[in-house]
Design an enzyme around this catalytic site. Structure first.
Site, short mmCIF file in Angstrom:
data_model
loop_
_atom_site.label_atom_id
_atom_site.label_comp_id
_atom_site.label_asym_id
_atom_site.label_seq_id
_atom_site.Cartn_x
_atom_site.Cartn_y
_atom_site.Cartn_z
N ARG A 75 -8.37 9.67 14.90
CA ARG A 75 -7.47 10.56 13.31
C ARG A 75 -8.15 11.49 12.20
NH1 ARG A 75 -7.62 9.33 7.97
NH2 ARG A 75 -8.51 7.97 8.33
N ARG B 214 -14.28 13.15 13.36
CA ARG B 214 -15.08 12.15 12.70
C ARG B 214 -15.34 11.99 14.11
NH1 ARG B 214 -11.11 9.94 8.54
NH2 ARG B 214 -11.51 11.04 7.24
N GLY C 175 0.75 -1.42 -0.35
CA GLY C 175 0.01 -0.34 0.12
C GLY C 175 0.44 0.93 -0.11
N LEU C 176 0.14 2.83 0.49
CA LEU C 176 0.85 3.83 -0.03
C LEU C 176 2.32 3.49 1.30
CD1 LEU C 176 -1.19 6.27 -0.17
CD2 LEU C 176 0.07 5.54 -2.28
N GLU D 197 -0.82 2.34 8.18
CA GLU D 197 -1.85 2.08 10.03
C GLU D 197 -1.30 0.63 10.57
OE1 GLU D 197 -5.13 2.09 7.67
OE2 GLU D 197 -6.69 1.41 9.32
N HIS E 74 -16.18 6.07 10.63
CA HIS E 74 -16.31 7.10 10.32
C HIS E 74 -17.47 7.30 9.64
CE1 HIS E 74 -16.27 9.42 6.74
NE2 HIS E 74 -14.61 9.92 6.74
N SER F 169 -16.81 10.04 1.18
CA SER F 169 -15.84 10.48 1.75
C SER F 169 -16.34 11.85 2.94
CB SER F 169 -14.91 11.21 0.26
OG SER F 169 -14.21 12.25 1.00
C1 LIG Z 1 -12.59 3.57 1.84
C2 LIG Z 1 -11.51 4.45 2.78
C3 LIG Z 1 -10.86 5.83 2.36
C4 LIG Z 1 -10.08 6.32 3.02
N1 LIG Z 1 -9.85 7.78 2.25
C5 LIG Z 1 -8.66 8.32 2.50
C6 LIG Z 1 -8.52 9.77 2.43
O1 LIG Z 1 -9.00 10.38 1.94
N2 LIG Z 1 -7.03 10.03 2.96
C7 LIG Z 1 -6.61 9.54 4.06
O2 LIG Z 1 -5.87 9.91 4.70
N3 LIG Z 1 -6.92 8.33 4.41
C8 LIG Z 1 -8.03 7.50 4.00
N4 LIG Z 1 -8.34 6.23 4.29
C9 LIG Z 1 -7.53 5.29 5.06
C10 LIG Z 1 -6.12 5.36 4.55
O3 LIG Z 1 -6.62 4.67 3.07
C11 LIG Z 1 -5.66 3.91 5.07
O4 LIG Z 1 -4.93 4.08 5.90
C12 LIG Z 1 -4.03 3.72 3.90
O5 LIG Z 1 -4.28 3.84 2.69
C13 LIG Z 1 -3.49 2.57 5.13
O6 LIG Z 1 -2.33 1.94 3.73
P1 LIG Z 1 -0.83 1.44 4.43
O7 LIG Z 1 0.14 1.32 3.29
O8 LIG Z 1 -0.58 0.97 5.92
O9 LIG Z 1 -1.53 -0.31 4.62
P2 LIG Z 1 -2.98 -0.79 3.23
O10 LIG Z 1 -2.90 -0.53 2.02
O11 LIG Z 1 -3.89 -1.38 3.84
O12 LIG Z 1 -2.14 -1.96 2.44
C14 LIG Z 1 -2.16 -2.76 3.43
C15 LIG Z 1 -0.74 -3.88 2.38
O13 LIG Z 1 -0.41 -4.87 3.62
C16 LIG Z 1 -0.24 -6.33 2.85
N5 LIG Z 1 -0.40 -7.70 3.48
C17 LIG Z 1 -1.13 -7.83 4.65
N6 LIG Z 1 -1.03 -8.19 5.37
C18 LIG Z 1 -0.79 -9.19 4.54
C19 LIG Z 1 0.19 -10.50 4.91
N7 LIG Z 1 -0.51 -11.17 6.22
N8 LIG Z 1 1.39 -11.61 4.19
C20 LIG Z 1 1.20 -9.71 2.97
N9 LIG Z 1 0.67 -9.19 2.55
C21 LIG Z 1 0.19 -8.85 3.63
C22 LIG Z 1 -1.89 -5.91 1.64
O14 LIG Z 1 -1.79 -7.18 0.53
C23 LIG Z 1 -0.66 -4.74 1.00
O15 LIG Z 1 -0.19 -4.66 0.31
C24 LIG Z 1 -9.78 5.89 4.10
C25 LIG Z 1 -9.99 4.56 3.98
C26 LIG Z 1 -11.07 3.65 3.46
C27 LIG Z 1 -11.41 2.51 4.05
#
Ligand SMILES: Cc1cc2nc3c(=O)[nH]c(=O)nc-3n(C[C@H](O)[C@H](O)[C@H](O)COP(=O)(O)OP(=O)(O)OC[C@H]3O[C@@H](n4cnc5c(N)ncnc54)[C@H](O)[C@@H]3O)c2cc1C
Length: 706
Positions: free
Chosen positions: A505, A400, A112-113, A495, A336, A354
């Protein structure tokens, strides 16, 4: 080492725990006794022989459900003036010379990001990176779903914003339960994120003069949110993914999609690898590196229904927790306020509308209870714009946690709208009249389309109906200022860590934190750890690797062997109900004790009656889900215990027993101005280590958005 922890534990109940005192420093020495004294879990599906916390299912007996450990201190947090701390840490951190970087390796779980940005940056820096994700492409990580935007203290609007204000808003928004140093760094780095993303070609919205456009999110009075319509996460992830793909092509990153991490390898006290399952062939593999980064996202799906992608789960961080990483503030959940209400029993996913919509949409319910007229027939003087009424300073843009609770309160008072009375209106008629439909379409078009497709109603004509839903978790693995967990060599970003958001948050701050961690913080801090290399070689023959592979195999075998009658989803759904009813928007002592008791019963039932079809040597989504739900049971219990022990209300954690005369959250700073960091014991009684929070720059006071 990034933390200090004493070794004596005050055993408030029964001293039958075998965790090594003061052993955090050696990582694996604090491993809970996976094989003794256990409540039912994968190791002991029936509960084991010795059971320190009484009979399974007796969690409501008024007993202590935890042990008190010694305080924990983040020793990496630098001192001095707050605006110089990050510079100071970067200067003091050891560097790795470019020629040595290619001899050092890093595993990153998650694309993810947080994960993609870290992998791309470390790959570009010259380290050997191996990345994993469970989706078929790194680009499908849940971050792609983020809609509304990303914060940065650029002050393009010249509306009084600054790094200091973003810092202040975030500490206050989190209800004073986050670390000042971390939040200040986040605000500083926010400015660089936008430049980096623009350079990658992320198509942020622009205003007529060409500058990047901004809008507002909850809990702030300035406009600092950068956005790309309602697809900000998707555009940011395409940027990070492109940077990642470049490194994959260059050979510095090796990508394993469709691989799920099921165990952490902790060898000689350090995180040195992971055990993964190839989700297509079922093959079990171990991979090794000099450091491991978990960027595996949040665990909101413990509630079954949430706005998270269906695959989001806790397994990666939970496995690390069981191997010695402390888990911080697990009960801090964000609910939310603006989601499409639940529509039926068979629903498995909720959809976010959103928060950006609150810039122009007005939230209201009828003044009269039971008024079920078409909203367009309800006159202005018959409507209660309750957020504008109660919180005139912030109106519809309160944070929120506050907006969610207010929606719950009006619905509980019988004024909710739609089926079951669990909804409030989000109305754009004023904005459409003022700005014209094309302007609203340009800003929110895809969100309106999504709403129409899901509900069959046209939000340009009829107000949207919305209700709060689980969305994000502030809890996660405890990390120090360097983002290192209590297991040396295990770093946690995005996250998945307990993050900088305290007890609530602010909108658009998760993307900011994930990218800050991956692009800017981790690449500096992990170097300080890697500079101690070269590290001793670890391979398949190391006892820790053999043990971890054995744990994965036996867990899969046990899940397949139960051969019971109930589906995995039916257990997950029931767990979700318990979590939502007792550990959701409002929590009570009695409810939380009931929840712990019920979760233990359900978990025992799971291990004796779940039906997992198919085999382990093939693509088997039931098996994947079963493993994740098994971990959710253990996490759910810890969340309830954490919520029980925190006898105050703060942010999204609302204890009904702790509210002021206006029904607002009542904190108890004298007792609870700390991070709760939990140690796994495996015996049903986790150990609580408290990290005291100190506020030098922001005055601790009651939050007011009135
Ligand atoms: C619908 C929605 C809208 C949102 N909009 C916003 C917004 O506008 N602005 C904002 O700031 N935040 C927003 N958020 C929150 C934000 O999107 C997330 O907190 C953030 O994108 C999380 O990013 P991350 O890289 O930590 O995890 P994720 O993007 O969840 O990535 C997790 C990664 O870990 C991998 N993974 C997990 N477990 C395993 C495992 N056991 N083995 C191998 N791979 C694994 C997955 O494959 C994935 O690649 C939103 C959330 C939701 C649900």
């Amino acid at each position: 080492m990034g933390f200090e922890i004493g070794d004596a534990k005050k055993d408030t109940t029964n001293a039958d725990t075998t965790t090594g005192g003061g052993a955090q420093g050696s990582g694996d020495a604090i491993n809970g006794p996976e094989d003794s004294n256990v409540a039912p879990n994968e190791d002991h599906p029936t509960g084991g022989s010795i059971n320190v916390d009484g009979a399974i299912g007796s969690g409501d007996a008024g007993e202590d459900l935890h042990l008190e450990g010694d305080p924990i201190v983040d020793t990496k947090a630098p001192g001095g003036p707050i605006e110089q701390r990050w510079d100071k840490r970067r200067f003091e951190a050891k560097l790795v010379n470019p020629a040595n970087r290619r001899k050092l390796s890093v595993i990153i779980v998650g694309t993810g990001l947080a994960g993609a940005s870290a992998a791309a940056t470390l790959g570009e820096a010259g380290y050997k990176v191996t990345s994993f994700c469970y989706q078929d492409s790194p680009r499908r990580a849940h971050s792609i779903a983020a809609q509304g935007g990303i914060n940065a203290a650029k002050n393009y609007r010249n509306d009084g914003d600054s790094i200091y204000r973003l810092f202040y808003d975030t500490v206050k928004g989190g209800d004073f339960r986050s670390r000042e140093s971390n939040v200040y760094r986040l605000a500083q780095v926010s400015v660089e994120i936008i430049d980096q993303c623009v350079a990658q070609g992320v198509p942020f919205a622009r205003e007529y003069g060409g500058l990047l456009d901004n809008r507002s999110f909850g809990g702030v009075q300035v406009s600092r949110t950068f956005y790309a319509r309602g697809q900000t996460g998707q555009q940011l992830l395409i940027g990070a993914y492109s940077a990642l793909e470049r490194q994959i092509a260059a050979g510095s990153v090796t990508m394993h999609s469709r691989h799920e991490m099921l165990e952490l390898i902790v060898a000689d006290g350090k995180a040195r690898g992971v055990v993964v399952r190839d989700m297509v062939t079922g093959g079990i593999e171990s991979h090794f590196a000099d450091a491991v980064v978990l960027a595996s996202g949040g665990y909101g799906n413990v509630f079954f229904l949430s706005t998270n992608a269906m695959g989001c789960n806790v397994t990666a961080t939970w496995r690390a927790h069981r191997k010695g990483a402390l888990f911080a503030n697990p009960c801090f959940t964000q609910i939310h306020p603006t989601c499409i209400p639940v529509s039926g029993d068979y629903q498995s996913k909720l959809t976010l509308m959103s928060e950006s919509l609150r810039n122009d949409g007005r939230i209201w319910v009828p003044k009269e209870r039971g008024d079920d007229r078409d909203p367009r027939e309800i006159g202005e003087d018959e409507r209660d714009y309750y957020l504008e009424r109660i919180y005139p300073a912030f109106g519809n843009l309160v944070p929120r946690d506050i907006a969610s609770r207010a929606a719950k309160n009006v619905c509980d008072s019988g004024r909710g709208v739609g089926p079951g009375g669990l909804g409030v209106y989000l109305d754009f008629s004023d904005a459409i009249e003022r700005l014209g439909r094309p302007a609203i379409e340009a800003k929110y078009g895809n969100l309106f389309d999504m709403y129409r497709q899901i509900t069959g109603e046209d939000p340009y004509k009829v107000p949207m109906r919305i209700y709060p839903a689980v969305h994000y978790v502030m809890g996660g693995l405890w990390v120090d200022y360097d983002l290192q967990s209590t297991i040396p060599g295990l770093f946690v970003t995005g996250e998945a860590n307990f993050s900088d958001h305290g007890a609530n948050r602010l909108g658009a701050s998760a993307l900011m934190q994930g990218l800050a961690d991956g692009y800017f913080v981790l690449p500096n801090t992990i170097a300080d750890y890697l500079a101690a290399g070269p590290f001793e070689k670890v391979d398949d023959t190391h006892p820790a690797a053999v043990e971890a592979v054995g744990q994965v195999r036996s867990r899969i075998d046990r899940l397949l062997a139960v051969n019971g009658r109930r589906t995995v989803d039916s257990f997950h759904r029931e767990l979700g109900h318990v979590m939502w009813d007792f550990c959701g928007m409002e929590r009570t002592e009695e409810g939380l004790r009931k929840a712990v008791s019920r979760i233990r019963e359900l978990r025992a039932e799971f291990w004796s009656d779940v039906k997992v079809t198919g085999t382990g040597e093939e693509l088997n989504q039931t098996l994947e889900r079963a493993g994740r739900v098994a971990d959710f049971f253990e996490l759910g219990e810890l969340m309830c215990i954490d919520a029980l022990v925190r006898r105050e209300s703060c942010g999204g954690h609302f204890r009904a027993e702790s509210q002021d005369e206006d029904g607002e959250a009542l904190r108890h700073d004298d007792e609870f101005a700390h991070v709760s960091a939990w140690e796994f014991t495996g015996n049903g009684k986790p150990i609580l280590h408290k990290e005291e929070l100190h506020y030098e720059y922001v005055e601790l006071k009651s939050r007011s958005y009135k």
